[in-house]
Design an enzyme around this catalytic site. Sequence first.
Site, mmCIF file in Angstrom:
data_model
loop_
_atom_site.group_PDB
_atom_site.id
_atom_site.type_symbol
_atom_site.label_atom_id
_atom_site.label_comp_id
_atom_site.label_asym_id
_atom_site.label_seq_id
_atom_site.Cartn_x
_atom_site.Cartn_y
_atom_site.Cartn_z
ATOM 1 N N SER A 138 1.363 -1.236 -0.101
ATOM 2 C CA SER A 138 0.283 0.073 -0.034
ATOM 3 C C SER A 138 0.979 1.191 -0.108
ATOM 4 C CB SER A 138 -1.186 0.021 1.017
ATOM 5 O OG SER A 138 -1.533 1.260 1.669
ATOM 6 N N TYR A 148 -0.642 -0.788 10.605
ATOM 7 C CA TYR A 148 -1.117 -1.283 8.915
ATOM 8 C C TYR A 148 -0.434 -0.305 8.219
ATOM 9 C CZ TYR A 148 -3.347 -1.903 4.519
ATOM 10 O OH TYR A 148 -3.620 -1.689 3.040
#
Length: 257
Positions: A138, A148
Amino acid sequence: MTTALITGSTAGIGAAFARRLASDGHNLVLVARDKKRLGEQATELHDRHGIEAEVLTADLATDEGIEAVAARLSDRKNAVDLLINNAGFGNKGLYLDVPMADELKMLKVHCEAVLRLTSAAAESMRARGRGGVVNVASTAAFVPRGTYGASKAWVVQFTQGVAKDLSGSGVRLMALCPGFVRTEFHERAGMGTDNIPNWMWLDADKVVAAALADLARGKSLSIPDPRYKALMGVAKVTPRALLSGISSKTGRKYGPK
């Protein structure tokens, strides 16, 4: 015909990879937790494109699930030519608001599973002198923004390091770093997305098309959109302390609530 194994295949980017690879004539091994959805997906792709679609029900947050997929990747009689490590999820809440068990589950799926599955695939591929691995990360990997982002930063660093180590072996590895993509990701995490500007959203099928083109070019990192390439270019030259403040403020304004 070559075979691709896709984790998290039933939704979002994983489903887009399955559609594209099936349309290109690849046989598939579809991996996810939902047996019913896997069966429906396999039937649809077989009927539409005439490819073979094998299903493997596995939860990559468990050792048993990881081991089952690793065993399939190590099967040299039914070789997998392309691995798409796509399975992943997000936790709603700031650091310390998220239960430790959920944080550890994320790390198992994003890091341990990616390590073990990449290793199983790459070993078999190196023995054949060909193959490819796409690890879905990401753009969150490039900004200081919680567990994350940290887990996705690990995916990027790991993938690029292994790509260098296996250079010349015939095995290609690439980290795919999209921004916001219209998938079930945020809904599953219980995150609202109404506050995210329209210009920040990407289409999953276009992300996959760009990723496969970058893999074919031999890239070890793919940021599949000019807008996000520009944003990550700015992030690279911004001092970390300043970037951290901007990331935190932007996350509160535009991040999922």
